[in-house]
Enzyme design. Structure first.
Site, short mmCIF file in Angstrom:
data_model
loop_
_atom_site.label_atom_id
_atom_site.label_comp_id
_atom_site.label_asym_id
_atom_site.label_seq_id
_atom_site.Cartn_x
_atom_site.Cartn_y
_atom_site.Cartn_z
N ASP A 135 -32.09 42.37 45.61
CA ASP A 135 -32.16 41.65 46.88
C ASP A 135 -32.12 40.15 46.58
OD1 ASP A 135 -32.39 41.09 49.58
OD2 ASP A 135 -33.97 42.56 49.91
N GLU A 138 -37.41 39.76 58.83
CA GLU A 138 -38.44 39.98 57.83
C GLU A 138 -39.34 38.75 57.66
OE1 GLU A 138 -36.37 40.03 53.85
OE2 GLU A 138 -34.68 39.94 55.22
#
Length: 762
Positions: free
Chosen positions: A345, A540
């Site tokens: 990520d 997020e």
């Protein structure tokens, strides 16, 4: 695998989503064989009808009279992909290989020539990365410019370009935006989700981009988590069934059609189960629980041939996923047989030691754990230097580097990037097409979950209606996060239809619909008030809600004004998760969960007016209060609305599907499913359903073990007699109303066989 082609067919202009660059490959072959290494002009590139020209103005034309170069094995599409990969690997320097493992944010490539100079293998656009003007044409031009730069390297290895197309091509203004995953989960329609994946792929391919960081296959277990809306649901079965999105995105085989886009199963593993629902937190579970809850969707994605897997920022029992060799190499690549490549990520490898800035130790830990491509995304020069140092020092083996490259190059070959590297411009006009918007509208209406209805719905199209609420006429709010920016934002961020516009378009007389955001001006003359309230966009981290989970003050004040008028109030809740609304619910005549529907708000009005009866069912359990979090199906807590709840017009409520017409009073069934198997063992899950007309206070399930031995069991109590296992309910999951289900799971040594469990209710 790529479809087989005869040598003669392979030398013809290849069908597909990208323009050919045969002349560029021939130029590379000339250079490698010691012949004239003069690249072609634009005029010398083969152009197939309906496709853009290949790389332009790369140099002078070949010398007059010189014959065509022999095509090298890796450049020949008639050669099987494994042989092409092996041939190319044998020609690559260490720098070529390290570059393939590096992914860089496009805006960080300054100058763009660094893409070729450092042999960068992948480019991405992060959540806030954009182009100007922001339209499909500019995105395609940007892609082609970067790809031409990559093709100018001696070996001509194309880049693979990644982007977060998580609910449509959501970085592109004018693209079709579908409901976020939580809404798609409410449809319970895997075939629809596959069609959505196909439409998204067509729009992504229309801008040249060949890789999407979707779908998110997380199992959201705590609604405080800011990524809850990225999950299809709270039980492993629901995200597993929705892995059809992978097939939609990639097609029946990767590269088999012109709109095939590499899919990504993310975030591996357990990001939806962190303690407290904290983003990038710690998932504290036994291995058996981790396997039972969070692994099955990834197993299904691997079965469907997903090309890449992205790791999670989160940890499992204190060890970060990016450092977890057992989960990545042993389980994912070994046990599950994943043959694609693993990507990190955003800057996640840099987080392993808790300090800013790459270190060689972090890089070695991640690569040795099984990370094949590192999303750097900015400081690529330092990253490449440190990666080379780790290889030179022997802390990362050449075999590991070759394995990573083999995985990455295989997907590039399968996608057809070597033959068709540039945008197929025939797909570009399809971005935001009427056909895709019609599909999105269908997905919106199927995602609507009717939670309460005192008879006010459906509304008459000729009724006098008062519409209020901050999300009634706001396409940014109804689209949520990951919309024209990472966190999304309120307002007219893109093209589409708001919920208010959908209502007015469907009404017999639009003038009979009055709108005021705050509810000012309503009186008792209206048939009903429609309040469109809920959350504003987030993604997020910013979306975590560790405190209260209720409506904001604006919403509460708007609802108070509507209530004071005395007319029935219909609440349309636009949110990425259940909200704490139990205290206000008695004031409402109807409640419709619209989730985050995207750009086609008319799908909501389709349900409100009754053109389509609501069919959605809750993909998550709806809490009575935030203090119940985490609350999930089968945990024994008393919800406001259970998992699977959903009303329709003219029926009574019921959790899950309707029972059989004439069921026994205390009947139950048990369905056993093997969710994972390995050499010498397996894991299974058993679903228990009350198929009777009355409630159960307890149940038991029995089956023959066939020589297997149960090593661990959860959500029940086990006894074994004469080779036959009997599991009785735990204290929290014995009570089942008619139609309700619960489940238990176990791991066992030996072969799973074909057990036939029998359920007995009490």
């Amino acid at each position: 695998m790529t479809p087989s082609r005869s040598p003669s067919a392979a030398r013809r202009a290849l069908p597909g989503r990208r323009s050919t660059h045969v002349a560029v490959l021939c130029a590379a072959a000339l250079a490698l064989t010691g012949l004239a290494a003069v690249p072609p002009t634009e005029a010398s590139v083969t152009v197939a009808a309906g496709r853009a020209a290949g790389p332009a103005a790369l140099g002078a034309p070949p010398a007059e009279g010189r014959g065509a170069a022999a095509v090298l094995p890796y450049q020949d599409p008639s050669v099987p992909v494994p042989q092409r990969v092996a041939d190319l690997l044998g020609r690559m320097t260490l720098d070529d290989k390290l570059g393939q493992m590096t992914q860089v944010e496009k805006d960080a490539l300054v100058p763009q020539a660094d893409l070729a100079a450092h042999r960068i293998g992948s480019v991405l656009s992060g959540g806030d990365s954009t182009v100007s003007p922001n339209n499909a044409q500019t995105w395609a031009d940007t892609y082609d410019s970067l790809q031409r730069t990559a093709l100018g390297t001696p070996l001509g290895i194309p880049v693979i370009y990644g982007i977060d197309a998580v609910h449509g091509h959501n970085a592109v203004r004018g693209a079709t935006l579908f409901p976020h995953n939580i809404g798609l989960g409410a449809t319970r329609d895997p075939a629809l989700v596959q069609r959505v994946g196909r439409a998204v792929a067509e729009e992504v391919a229309g801008t040249g981009i060949d890789w999407s960081f979707a779908p998110c296959l997380c199992v959201a277990r705590n609604d405080r988590w800011g990524r809850t809306y990225e999950s299809f649901g709270e039980t492993p079965e629901l995200p597993t069934s929705m892995a059809t999105f992978v097939t939609g995105m990639q097609g029946t085989a990767l590269g088999a059609d012109r709109a095939s886009v590499l899919a990504t199963a993310k975030h591996y593993l357990g990001d939806g189960g962190t303690t407290g629902g904290v983003d990038q937190g710690n998932t504290e579970l036994s291995e058996a629980e981790l396997r039972a809850i969070h692994l099955p969707p990834f197993q299904e994605a691997v079965r469907r041939g997903v090309g890449s897997v992205m790791l999670s920022y989160s940890s499992w029992n204190g060890v970060r996923s990016h450092a977890h060799k057992y989960l990545v190499t042993d389980v994912l690549k070994g046990e599950l047989g994943f043959t694609g490549f693993v990507v990190s990520d955003w800057a996640a490898v840099d987080q392993l030691d808790g300090r800013t800035g790459f270190t060689g130790a972090e890089i070695a830990t991640a690569v040795n754990a099984g990370v094949d491509m590192v999303m750097v995304p900015h400081d690529y020069r330092k990253f490449l230097t440190l990666l080379r140092d780790e290889v030179t020092a022997g802390r990362i083996t050449q075999a590991r580097i070759d394995d990573a490259n083999r995985r990455i190059l295989t997907k590039k070959f399968q996608l057809g990037l070597f033959e068709r590297p540039l945008t197929d411009r025939s797909l570009t006009p399809g971005v935001g097409s009427a056909e895709h918007r019609a599909l999105a509208r269908q997905a919106v209406r199927q995602s609507q979950v009717l939670l309460k209805n005192d008879g006010v719905l459906p509304l008459a199209k000729g009724a006098k209606l008062f519409v209020a609420g901050k999300s009634a006429d706001d396409i940014g709010n109804q689209s949520g996060g990951w919309t024209l920016g990472w966190q999304g934002r309120s307002g007219p961020v893109t093209e589409g239809t708001t919920i208010l516009q959908g209502l007015r378009a469907a009404a017999t007389d639009p003038s009979r619909i009055t709108y005021d955001r705050y509810g000012n001006g309503i009186d008792g003359s209206y048939t009903a008030a429609v309040a469109v309230v809920g959350e504003t966009p987030y993604a997020e981290m910013h979306g975590d809600r560790p405190g209260g989970m209720g409506l904001d003050q604006e919403d509460l004040q708007t609802l108070d004004r509507l209530k004071a008028s005395g007319v029935p109030v219909v609440v349309v809740l636009v949110s990425g998760r259940p909200l704490d609304i139990a205290a206000q619910l008695p004031d409402w005549s109807a409640l419709l969960a619209a989730w985050l529907p995207g750009t086609e708000g008319a799908g909501v009005s389709d349900v409100l007016f009754g053109d389509h009866a609501p069919t959605g069912r809750l993909p998550v359990t709806w809490m009575r209060s935030a203090s119940q979090q985490p609350i999930n199906h089968g945990d024994g807590k008393s919800p406001l609305f259970p998992y699977g709840h959903g009303l329709t017009y003219g029926t009574t409520p019921g959790p899950g599907p309707d029972p059989d017409p004439d069921p026994e009073p205390r009947a139950c069934t048990a369905r056993l499913k093997v969710v994972s198997s390995w050499s010498g063992g397996h894991q299974a899950e058993v679903t228990v359903e009350n198929t009777g007309t009355g409630p159960l206070t307890g149940w038991s399930v029995a089956w023959d073990l066939g020589g297997a031995t149960v090593s661990s069991l959860w959500n029940g109590s086990l006894t074994v007699t004469d080779g036959r296992a009997t599991v009785r309910n735990a204290a929290h999951n014995g009570a089942l109303s008619p139609g309700a289900t619960t489940s238990f799971g176990f791991t066992a040594s030996g072969s799973p066989g074909t057990p036939a469990p029998r359920c007995t209710g009490s």
